[in-house]
Design a protein around this motif. Structure first.
Motif, PDB file in Angstrom:
ATOM      1  N   ASN A   1       0.815  -1.218   0.000  1.00 18.02           N
ATOM      2  CA  ASN A   1       0.000   0.000   0.000  1.00 18.02           C
ATOM      3  C   ASN A   1       0.848   1.268   0.000  1.00 18.02           C
TER       4      ASN A   1
ATOM      5  N   GLU B   1       3.433   4.106  -1.411  1.00 17.70           N
ATOM      6  CA  GLU B   1       4.035   4.693  -2.604  1.00 17.70           C
ATOM      7  C   GLU B   1       5.555   4.546  -2.516  1.00 17.70           C
TER       8      GLU B   1
ATOM      9  N   TYR C   1      -3.727  14.507   1.061  1.00 19.75           N
ATOM     10  CA  TYR C   1      -4.888  13.824   0.493  1.00 19.75           C
ATOM     11  C   TYR C   1      -5.120  14.313  -0.938  1.00 19.75           C
TER      12      TYR C   1
ATOM     13  N   HIS D   1      -7.809  10.040  -5.960  1.00 19.34           N
ATOM     14  CA  HIS D   1      -7.418   8.675  -5.588  1.00 19.34           C
ATOM     15  C   HIS D   1      -8.615   7.823  -5.175  1.00 19.34           C
TER      16      HIS D   1
ATOM     17  N   CYS E   1      -5.909   2.072  -5.931  1.00 21.90           N
ATOM     18  CA  CYS E   1      -5.101   2.245  -4.721  1.00 21.90           C
ATOM     19  C   CYS E   1      -5.881   2.882  -3.580  1.00 21.90           C
TER      20      CYS E   1
ATOM     21  N   VAL F   1      -7.509   6.202  -1.392  1.00 18.26           N
ATOM     22  CA  VAL F   1      -6.914   7.456  -0.938  1.00 18.26           C
ATOM     23  C   VAL F   1      -5.684   7.197  -0.073  1.00 18.26           C
ATOM     24  N   ARG F   2      -4.919   8.255   0.134  1.00 18.44           N
ATOM     25  CA  ARG F   2      -3.811   8.196   1.082  1.00 18.44           C
ATOM     26  C   ARG F   2      -4.370   8.231   2.501  1.00 18.44           C
TER      27      ARG F   2
ATOM     28  N   TRP G   1       3.900   7.716   1.513  1.00 15.99           N
ATOM     29  CA  TRP G   1       2.444   7.809   1.598  1.00 15.99           C
ATOM     30  C   TRP G   1       1.845   6.411   1.511  1.00 15.99           C
TER      31      TRP G   1
ATOM     32  N   HIS H   1      -1.601   4.040   1.253  1.00 17.97           N
ATOM     33  CA  HIS H   1      -2.955   4.084   0.703  1.00 17.97           C
ATOM     34  C   HIS H   1      -3.882   3.063   1.340  1.00 17.97           C
TER      35      HIS H   1
ATOM     36  N   PHE I   1      -0.935  -0.185  -3.878  1.00 19.57           N
ATOM     37  CA  PHE I   1      -0.454   0.869  -4.764  1.00 19.57           C
ATOM     38  C   PHE I   1       0.401   0.308  -5.896  1.00 19.57           C
TER      39      PHE I   1
END
Length: 246
Positions: free
Chosen positions: A138, A140, A159, A163, A168, A170-171, A239, A241, A245
């Motif tokens: 997950n 990045e 954010y 996304h 993936c 959202v963050r 980051w 998610h 990702f």
């Protein structure tokens, strides 16, 4: 190596995962009961305090630091794996703006040619997964940052709404790594909660970009990279998610 901390199963059970289709994209959305939203994360962080040097700076929204998270060798390996820096950009559009004046390099750990450096960075990713109870997949890639004197990143949130409609998701979290000591300036400021995290080599800061109980943005963790006043600042974003990702 894939790391799935013991707390991950409990965390996912507490959150519950649903997949839906939107505009031709498969998107992962986490449905969280509001009264339980912060419990899995905070409970897991508490369980890590004996293993890591964790200090809770704010409970809601959750913001904590881990001193000595990285060794000097790990800090050096991250900086040395950049292969060159370019002007930082923002958003999915990767646009250059006076809002953000640092330089950036992205590092795909699996693509690092040096086997020792690749192993070191993979180990860092596994520790991040352990601390957040979210899998390596997950995360990045490392986004390495360099700030010279006077450089900054004005108030923003990590954010990215688009996304939500991607596989993936959202963050959910930012795991921010400080790679060197900065003689003066360069702190990370959170105005809404009146907190500033100062750079210190090996320190990590962690916060969550989605509101408890939803996948909506949490404006309380809007933050800014304050200008470096003396020396330079090296740091890295990781980051994390809601979904895979890779």
């Amino acid at each position: 190596a894939q790391l799935r901390p013991p707390a991950l199963t409990a965390l996912l059970l507490a959150i519950g995962v649903a997949v839906y289709s939107f505009g031709g994209f498969e998107a992962v959305q986490l449905h969280v009961q509001a009264e339980e939203a912060t419990t899995p994360y905070r409970a897991h962080v508490n369980s890590m305090i004996g293993k890591y040097n964790i200090t809770i700076l704010n409970d809601d929204p959750l913001l904590y630091i881990i001193d000595d998270f990285l060794t000097e060798r790990e800090c050096s390996a991250i900086m040395e794996s950049t292969g060159g820096l370019e002007r930082s950009t923002g958003g999915l559009e990767r646009s250059i703006s006076s809002y953000r004046t640092s330089s950036t390099a992205w590092i795909n750990t699996e693509a690092i040619a040096n086997e020792t450096s690749r192993s070191i960075l993979a180990g860092v990713e596994e520790h991040i997964a352990e601390l957040t109870a979210l899998p390596v997949e997950n995360q990045e890639h490392f986004q390495v940052l360099n700030y010279q004197v006077g450089q900054y990143y004005k108030l923003h949130n990590d954010y990215i709404p688009q996304h939500r409609y991607m596989p993936c998701g959202v963050r959910l979290a930012t795991f921010f790594l400080y790679l060197n000591d900065v003689p003066e300036g360069g702190g990370t400021s959170f105005p809404a909660i009146n907190m500033v995290v100062m750079p210190r080599r090996g320190r990590a800061a962690v916060w969550y970009s989605a509101l408890p109980g939803s996948l909506e943005i949490d404006p309380r963790v809007d933050h800014e990279a304050m200008p470096v006043l003396q020396g330079e600042k090296w740091a890295a974003n990781k980051w994390i998610h809601a979904g895979n990702f890779a």
